[in-house]
Design a protein around this motif. Structure first.
Motif, PDB file in Angstrom:
ATOM      1  N   THR A   7       0.800  -1.231   0.000  1.00 45.41           N
ATOM      2  CA  THR A   7       0.000   0.000   0.000  1.00 45.41           C
ATOM      3  C   THR A   7       0.830   1.278   0.000  1.00 45.41           C
ATOM      4  O   THR A   7       0.333   2.333  -0.381  1.00 45.41           O
ATOM      5  N   CYS A   8       2.097   1.186   0.420  1.00 43.08           N
ATOM      6  CA  CYS A   8       2.959   2.372   0.438  1.00 43.08           C
ATOM      7  C   CYS A   8       4.116   2.277  -0.545  1.00 43.08           C
ATOM      8  O   CYS A   8       4.894   3.227  -0.675  1.00 43.08           O
ATOM      9  N   GLY A   9       4.257   1.138  -1.214  1.00 45.41           N
ATOM     10  CA  GLY A   9       5.328   0.989  -2.201  1.00 45.41           C
ATOM     11  C   GLY A   9       6.715   0.985  -1.583  1.00 45.41           C
ATOM     12  O   GLY A   9       7.680   1.422  -2.208  1.00 45.41           O
ATOM     13  N   LEU A  10       6.819   0.469  -0.369  1.00 45.51           N
ATOM     14  CA  LEU A  10       8.105   0.471   0.327  1.00 45.51           C
ATOM     15  C   LEU A  10       8.988  -0.694  -0.090  1.00 45.51           C
ATOM     16  O   LEU A  10       8.498  -1.734  -0.515  1.00 45.51           O
ATOM     17  N   ARG A  11      10.282  -0.506   0.076  1.00 47.47           N
ATOM     18  CA  ARG A  11      11.237  -1.607  -0.035  1.00 47.47           C
ATOM     19  C   ARG A  11      11.178  -2.379   1.285  1.00 47.47           C
ATOM     20  O   ARG A  11      10.845  -1.808   2.331  1.00 47.47           O
ATOM     21  N   VAL A  12      11.531  -3.646   1.259  1.00 51.63           N
ATOM     22  CA  VAL A  12      11.500  -4.475   2.456  1.00 51.63           C
ATOM     23  C   VAL A  12      12.373  -3.860   3.549  1.00 51.63           C
ATOM     24  O   VAL A  12      11.946  -3.728   4.707  1.00 51.63           O
ATOM     25  N   SER A  13      13.575  -3.467   3.202  1.00 52.91           N
ATOM     26  CA  SER A  13      14.493  -2.905   4.198  1.00 52.91           C
ATOM     27  C   SER A  13      13.935  -1.618   4.810  1.00 52.91           C
ATOM     28  O   SER A  13      14.133  -1.357   6.008  1.00 52.91           O
ATOM     29  N   GLU A  14      13.230  -0.816   4.020  1.00 53.38           N
ATOM     30  CA  GLU A  14      12.646   0.419   4.538  1.00 53.38           C
ATOM     31  C   GLU A  14      11.603   0.115   5.608  1.00 53.38           C
ATOM     32  O   GLU A  14      11.566   0.759   6.656  1.00 53.38           O
ATOM     33  N   ALA A  15      10.758  -0.865   5.338  1.00 53.35           N
ATOM     34  CA  ALA A  15       9.703  -1.228   6.287  1.00 53.35           C
ATOM     35  C   ALA A  15      10.293  -1.835   7.558  1.00 53.35           C
ATOM     36  O   ALA A  15       9.855  -1.527   8.666  1.00 53.35           O
ATOM     37  N   LEU A  16      11.291  -2.692   7.407  1.00 57.03           N
ATOM     38  CA  LEU A  16      11.879  -3.357   8.569  1.00 57.03           C
ATOM     39  C   LEU A  16      12.625  -2.376   9.478  1.00 57.03           C
ATOM     40  O   LEU A  16      12.692  -2.583  10.687  1.00 57.03           O
ATOM     41  N   HIS A  17      13.183  -1.321   8.905  1.00 50.29           N
ATOM     42  CA  HIS A  17      13.941  -0.348   9.689  1.00 50.29           C
ATOM     43  C   HIS A  17      13.083   0.817  10.186  1.00 50.29           C
ATOM     44  O   HIS A  17      13.608   1.734  10.831  1.00 50.29           O
ATOM     45  N   LEU A  18      11.771   0.784   9.897  1.00 47.64           N
ATOM     46  CA  LEU A  18      10.882   1.840  10.392  1.00 47.64           C
ATOM     47  C   LEU A  18      10.906   1.855  11.918  1.00 47.64           C
ATOM     48  O   LEU A  18      10.750   0.820  12.557  1.00 47.64           O
ATOM     49  N   LYS A  19      11.078   3.021  12.470  1.00 53.47           N
ATOM     50  CA  LYS A  19      11.033   3.171  13.921  1.00 53.47           C
ATOM     51  C   LYS A  19       9.664   3.732  14.306  1.00 53.47           C
ATOM     52  O   LYS A  19       9.003   4.390  13.496  1.00 53.47           O
ATOM     53  N   VAL A  20       9.257   3.464  15.515  1.00 54.85           N
ATOM     54  CA  VAL A  20       7.971   3.972  16.000  1.00 54.85           C
ATOM     55  C   VAL A  20       7.917   5.484  15.810  1.00 54.85           C
ATOM     56  O   VAL A  20       6.892   6.029  15.391  1.00 54.85           O
ATOM     57  N   ALA A  21       9.021   6.166  16.066  1.00 53.66           N
ATOM     58  CA  ALA A  21       9.082   7.625  15.936  1.00 53.66           C
ATOM     59  C   ALA A  21       8.951   8.094  14.488  1.00 53.66           C
ATOM     60  O   ALA A  21       8.633   9.256  14.240  1.00 53.66           O
ATOM     61  N   ASP A  22       9.169   7.195  13.531  1.00 52.36           N
ATOM     62  CA  ASP A  22       9.081   7.546  12.107  1.00 52.36           C
ATOM     63  C   ASP A  22       7.652   7.445  11.567  1.00 52.36           C
ATOM     64  O   ASP A  22       7.399   7.793  10.419  1.00 52.36           O
ATOM     65  N   VAL A  23       6.754   6.926  12.374  1.00 51.80           N
ATOM     66  CA  VAL A  23       5.379   6.672  11.938  1.00 51.80           C
ATOM     67  C   VAL A  23       4.430   7.585  12.695  1.00 51.80           C
ATOM     68  O   VAL A  23       4.279   7.481  13.914  1.00 51.80           O
TER      69      VAL A  23
END
Length: 182
Positions: A7-23
Protein backbone atom coordinates in the motif's frame (compact mmCIF):
# COMPACT_ATOMS: atom_id res chain seq x y z
CA UNK A 1 4.22 -5.81 6.95
CA UNK A 2 3.30 -7.26 3.53
CA UNK A 3 0.26 -5.01 3.33
CA UNK A 4 2.42 -1.98 4.12
CA UNK A 5 4.92 -2.91 1.40
CA UNK A 6 2.10 -2.97 -1.15
CA UNK A 7 0.00 0.00 0.00
CA UNK A 8 2.96 2.37 0.44
CA UNK A 9 5.33 0.99 -2.20
CA UNK A 10 8.10 0.47 0.33
CA UNK A 11 11.24 -1.61 -0.03
CA UNK A 12 11.50 -4.47 2.46
CA UNK A 13 14.49 -2.91 4.20
CA UNK A 14 12.65 0.42 4.54
CA UNK A 15 9.70 -1.23 6.29
CA UNK A 16 11.88 -3.36 8.57
CA UNK A 17 13.94 -0.35 9.69
CA UNK A 18 10.88 1.84 10.39
CA UNK A 19 11.03 3.17 13.92
CA UNK A 20 7.97 3.97 16.00
CA UNK A 21 9.08 7.63 15.94
CA UNK A 22 9.08 7.55 12.11
CA UNK A 23 5.38 6.67 11.94
CA UNK A 24 2.82 9.39 12.57
CA UNK A 25 -0.45 7.51 12.95
CA UNK A 26 -2.35 10.75 13.59
CA UNK A 27 -1.21 12.47 10.40
CA UNK A 28 -1.02 9.23 8.37
CA UNK A 29 2.60 9.72 7.30
CA UNK A 30 5.73 7.58 7.32
CA UNK A 31 9.17 9.20 7.43
CA UNK A 32 11.63 7.01 5.54
CA UNK A 33 15.26 7.62 6.54
CA UNK A 34 18.42 6.02 5.21
CA UNK A 35 16.67 4.46 2.22
CA UNK A 36 18.55 3.23 -0.85
CA UNK A 37 21.16 5.84 -1.70
CA UNK A 38 20.82 7.21 1.86
CA UNK A 39 17.73 9.18 0.82
CA UNK A 40 14.84 10.44 2.92
CA UNK A 41 11.19 10.92 2.02
CA UNK A 42 7.68 11.18 3.45
CA UNK A 43 5.07 8.61 2.40
CA UNK A 44 1.34 8.93 2.94
CA UNK A 45 -0.67 6.07 4.44
CA UNK A 46 -4.13 5.21 3.12
CA UNK A 47 -7.04 5.33 5.58
CA UNK A 48 -7.53 1.56 5.47
CA UNK A 49 -3.83 0.88 6.05
CA UNK A 50 -3.76 3.47 8.81
CA UNK A 51 -6.58 1.67 10.64
CA UNK A 52 -4.74 -1.62 10.26
CA UNK A 53 -1.48 -0.10 11.59
CA UNK A 54 -3.26 1.41 14.61
CA UNK A 55 -4.82 -1.97 15.36
CA UNK A 56 -1.43 -3.68 15.01
CA UNK A 57 0.29 -1.20 17.35
CA UNK A 58 -2.46 -1.59 19.98
CA UNK A 59 -1.87 -5.36 20.18
CA UNK A 60 -0.38 -5.94 23.66
CA UNK A 61 2.43 -8.09 22.25
CA UNK A 62 3.54 -5.17 20.08
CA UNK A 63 2.55 -2.29 22.36
CA UNK A 64 4.50 -3.75 25.31
CA UNK A 65 7.59 -4.62 23.29
CA UNK A 66 10.63 -2.70 24.43
CA UNK A 67 11.75 -1.73 20.96
CA UNK A 68 12.23 1.41 18.91
CA UNK A 69 11.13 -0.47 15.77
CA UNK A 70 7.59 -0.38 14.41
CA UNK A 71 7.81 -4.09 13.55
CA UNK A 72 9.85 -5.37 16.51
CA UNK A 73 11.59 -8.73 16.32
CA UNK A 74 11.38 -10.94 19.43
CA UNK A 75 14.80 -9.72 20.56
CA UNK A 76 13.68 -6.06 20.35
CA UNK A 77 15.69 -5.33 17.22
CA UNK A 78 14.43 -5.42 13.66
CA UNK A 79 13.73 -8.54 11.62
CA UNK A 80 16.34 -9.79 9.20
CA UNK A 81 15.19 -9.65 5.57
CA UNK A 82 15.85 -13.38 5.14
CA UNK A 83 13.30 -14.11 7.89
CA UNK A 84 10.69 -12.01 6.09
CA UNK A 85 11.48 -13.70 2.76
CA UNK A 86 11.02 -17.11 4.41
CA UNK A 87 7.64 -16.04 5.83
CA UNK A 88 6.63 -14.70 2.41
CA UNK A 89 7.52 -17.99 0.72
CA UNK A 90 5.54 -19.89 3.35
CA UNK A 91 2.53 -17.64 2.63
CA UNK A 92 2.94 -18.37 -1.09
CA UNK A 93 3.09 -22.11 -0.39
CA UNK A 94 0.01 -21.94 1.88
CA UNK A 95 -1.87 -20.08 -0.87
CA UNK A 96 -0.83 -22.64 -3.49
CA UNK A 97 1.28 -20.12 -5.41
CA UNK A 98 4.51 -21.65 -6.70
CA UNK A 99 7.77 -19.86 -6.06
CA UNK A 100 9.95 -20.39 -9.12
CA UNK A 101 13.27 -19.82 -7.36
CA UNK A 102 15.47 -16.98 -6.29
CA UNK A 103 15.01 -13.95 -8.52
CA UNK A 104 12.20 -15.55 -10.53
CA UNK A 105 9.32 -14.79 -8.23
CA UNK A 106 6.90 -14.04 -7.05
CA UNK A 107 9.17 -11.80 -5.03
CA UNK A 108 8.51 -9.47 -2.12
CA UNK A 109 9.75 -6.63 -4.31
CA UNK A 110 6.86 -7.42 -6.68
CA UNK A 111 4.57 -5.82 -4.08
CA UNK A 112 6.40 -2.54 -4.73
CA UNK A 113 6.05 -3.02 -8.48
CA UNK A 114 2.35 -3.79 -8.05
CA UNK A 115 1.91 -0.59 -6.05
CA UNK A 116 3.46 1.43 -8.87
CA UNK A 117 1.41 -0.22 -11.61
CA UNK A 118 -1.88 -0.11 -9.69
CA UNK A 119 -1.52 3.54 -8.71
CA UNK A 120 -0.69 4.48 -12.29
CA UNK A 121 -3.69 2.51 -13.59
CA UNK A 122 -5.90 4.20 -10.97
CA UNK A 123 -4.76 7.62 -12.10
CA UNK A 124 -5.30 6.65 -15.74
CA UNK A 125 -8.84 5.42 -15.05
CA UNK A 126 -9.54 8.72 -13.27
CA UNK A 127 -8.50 10.56 -16.42
CA UNK A 128 -5.38 12.11 -14.91
CA UNK A 129 -2.46 13.05 -17.12
CA UNK A 130 0.04 10.24 -16.53
CA UNK A 131 3.02 12.38 -17.54
CA UNK A 132 2.24 14.92 -14.80
CA UNK A 133 1.60 12.13 -12.27
CA UNK A 134 4.86 10.23 -12.87
CA UNK A 135 6.99 12.71 -10.87
CA UNK A 136 4.63 12.20 -7.92
CA UNK A 137 5.06 8.44 -8.18
CA UNK A 138 8.83 8.86 -8.57
CA UNK A 139 8.94 10.84 -5.33
CA UNK A 140 6.74 8.36 -3.46
CA UNK A 141 9.04 5.51 -4.50
CA UNK A 142 12.16 7.48 -3.59
CA UNK A 143 13.71 7.47 -7.06
CA UNK A 144 16.13 10.13 -8.29
CA UNK A 145 15.28 9.68 -11.97
CA UNK A 146 11.96 9.18 -13.71
CA UNK A 147 13.59 6.46 -15.83
CA UNK A 148 14.02 4.35 -12.70
CA UNK A 149 10.30 4.65 -11.98
CA UNK A 150 9.41 3.79 -15.57
CA UNK A 151 11.11 0.40 -15.15
CA UNK A 152 8.43 -0.48 -12.58
CA UNK A 153 5.59 0.16 -14.97
CA UNK A 154 3.91 -2.04 -17.52
CA UNK A 155 1.80 -0.87 -20.43
CA UNK A 156 -1.64 -2.33 -19.81
CA UNK A 157 -3.71 -2.19 -23.03
CA UNK A 158 -7.01 -1.63 -21.19
CA UNK A 159 -5.65 1.51 -19.54
CA UNK A 160 -4.15 2.90 -22.74
CA UNK A 161 -6.77 2.23 -25.40
CA UNK A 162 -5.74 5.37 -27.30
CA UNK A 163 -2.31 3.78 -27.75
CA UNK A 164 -3.34 0.22 -28.61
CA UNK A 165 -6.70 0.68 -30.40
CA UNK A 166 -5.33 2.03 -33.71
CA UNK A 167 -3.27 -1.16 -34.09
CA UNK A 168 -5.97 -3.71 -33.23
CA UNK A 169 -7.07 -4.30 -36.84
CA UNK A 170 -3.56 -4.91 -38.16
CA UNK A 171 -1.89 -6.48 -35.10
CA UNK A 172 -4.72 -8.04 -33.09
CA UNK A 173 -2.98 -11.36 -32.61
CA UNK A 174 0.22 -9.70 -31.38
CA UNK A 175 -1.56 -7.56 -28.76
CA UNK A 176 -3.64 -10.58 -27.73
CA UNK A 177 -0.50 -12.63 -27.08
CA UNK A 178 1.12 -9.77 -25.15
CA UNK A 179 -2.02 -9.27 -23.03
CA UNK A 180 -2.04 -12.94 -22.05
CA UNK A 181 1.66 -13.14 -21.14
CA UNK A 182 1.12 -12.58 -17.44
Amino acid sequence: LFRLLYTCGLRVSEALHLKVADVDLDAGVLAIYGAKGDKERLVGISDSMLAYMKSYRSNPLVANAKSIYFFPAPDGGFYDTSTIYDIFRKCLFDAGIPHRGRGKGPRLHDLRHSFAVHILNKWSSEGKDIYTCLPILRTALGHDRITTTEKYLRLVPEAYMEVTEPFNDRFHTITEVLCNEE
